[in-house]
Design an enzyme around this catalytic site. Sequence first.
Site, PDB file in Angstrom:
ATOM      1  N   ARG A 266      15.774  14.210  10.133  1.00 41.37           N
ATOM      2  CA  ARG A 266      15.804  14.998  11.361  1.00 41.37           C
ATOM      3  C   ARG A 266      16.503  16.328  11.094  1.00 41.37           C
ATOM      4  NH1 ARG A 266      17.249   9.678  12.739  1.00 41.37           N
ATOM      5  NH2 ARG A 266      15.841   8.671  14.245  1.00 41.37           N
TER       6      ARG A 266
ATOM      7  N   LYS B 235      21.471   8.508  13.902  1.00 42.63           N
ATOM      8  CA  LYS B 235      21.738   8.221  15.306  1.00 42.63           C
ATOM      9  C   LYS B 235      22.610   6.983  15.424  1.00 42.63           C
ATOM     10  CE  LYS B 235      17.804  10.281  17.700  1.00 42.63           C
ATOM     11  NZ  LYS B 235      16.647  10.003  18.600  1.00 42.63           N
TER      12      LYS B 235
ATOM     13  N   HIS C 184      10.232  18.757  13.496  1.00 45.60           N
ATOM     14  CA  HIS C 184       9.815  17.396  13.831  1.00 45.60           C
ATOM     15  C   HIS C 184       8.404  17.115  13.333  1.00 45.60           C
ATOM     16  CE1 HIS C 184      10.243  13.596  15.918  1.00 45.60           C
ATOM     17  NE2 HIS C 184       9.015  13.752  16.384  1.00 45.60           N
TER      18      HIS C 184
ATOM     19  N   ARG D 112       8.593  16.166   9.864  1.00 47.10           N
ATOM     20  CA  ARG D 112       9.003  14.751   9.808  1.00 47.10           C
ATOM     21  C   ARG D 112       7.789  13.843  10.020  1.00 47.10           C
ATOM     22  NH1 ARG D 112      13.359  11.180  10.776  1.00 47.10           N
ATOM     23  NH2 ARG D 112      13.141   9.765  12.559  1.00 47.10           N
TER      24      ARG D 112
ATOM     25  N   HIS E  90      14.331   4.648  12.227  1.00 47.89           N
ATOM     26  CA  HIS E  90      13.934   4.120  13.529  1.00 47.89           C
ATOM     27  C   HIS E  90      14.582   2.751  13.740  1.00 47.89           C
ATOM     28  CE1 HIS E  90       9.974   6.654  13.658  1.00 47.89           C
ATOM     29  NE2 HIS E  90      11.044   7.350  13.964  1.00 47.89           N
TER      30      HIS E  90
ATOM     31  N   TYR F 163       2.699   6.274  13.629  1.00 50.60           N
ATOM     32  CA  TYR F 163       2.189   6.516  12.285  1.00 50.60           C
ATOM     33  C   TYR F 163       1.077   5.585  11.822  1.00 50.60           C
ATOM     34  CZ  TYR F 163       6.271   9.459  12.110  1.00 50.60           C
ATOM     35  OH  TYR F 163       7.196  10.421  12.385  1.00 50.60           O
TER      36      TYR F 163
END
Length: 361
Positions: free
Chosen positions: A201, A225, A297, A300, A323, A333
Amino acid sequence: MNLSTYYDELTAKLTIKLRELLKTLPPFAKDFFRAIDSTTQVRTRIAYAYDLRVFFHFLIDQNPVYRNYSITDFKVSDLDKIESVDLEEYMEYLKIYVSDENHQHMQNTEQGVFRKISSLRSFYGYFYKRQMIEKNPTLLIDMPKIREKEIIRLEPDEIASLLDFVEHCGDHLTGQRRVYYEKTKERDLAIITLLLGTGIRVSELVGLNLEDIDFKSNGLHLIRKGRKEMTIYFGNEVADALEQYINGSRSHIIPREGHENALFYSMQRKRIGVQAVQNLVKKYAQEVTPLKKITPHKLRSTYGTSLYEETDDIYLVAEVLGHSDVNTTRKHYAAMSDTRRRQAANKVILREHPDHIKNKK
């Protein structure tokens, strides 16, 4: 400043911003934000605060009952006076409204409306669950439908063109523009190569310190995160771009105090920011792929899609991208790629070539 200190300082700044925002909401709203403190990130709570502020300003602007209210006059009992029809009007209002902050017209996409209604639903849910209100009208309205967006990504030839452009677009520049380009070329190439080669990110990239890179193992130490620490690995192309930048233009920078350990610097010799990275990616990409709006993004997404196509391992993609829910990864994806759709372009013949018609006769 180590990586942990950087994120600690960033969290402190965002926490102060949230506290200031809460002063612009009804006093009882603090109970909700206190309750979600341990389960959400501070950026998420800031987004909630902005969304809820829009709702209360809507009531003041559009509902005669609250015409003489200020936003701090609202009490939790006022939530019980709102009917589902009021919320349907709010959804319509959200499509375009005047911001209380800058007094400009604001427009929301379907995603924007969905997020604001989701914020309101969480807000109501908290007070309803604790029996502080008797009804929850947010459960009686239909959530906005979100149309699935096509994943925008770069094709392999576009990736190569982008990197070549970053490396050579200054060959024909002169004067000050050439000087600026030479100062930032190695940095920009390293940034774009790193984004394309790891899928990290942009917030993770700007937080990187020099000591977070281990060239012996080609490893990159990240704080993701939820403050989860993780090491991901990069290939030789990324390593080459990083080493060229670190041993080249970065070694000549005298950083500002407090920014000594940052990996990437702005022209002001401070740690580069998210907006600066977004701007430089947009600047280069729009010259190579003008029909695609490429952001960090999207780089990414390019990495995630390419990794899935190469490995067919959705769990690996989820782990590398950080994730927490593999279903998020699968949704984004595992869909049919643009490459396959392109194969359909010449399969349906609309009109036979004249020469072919003659041959058939």
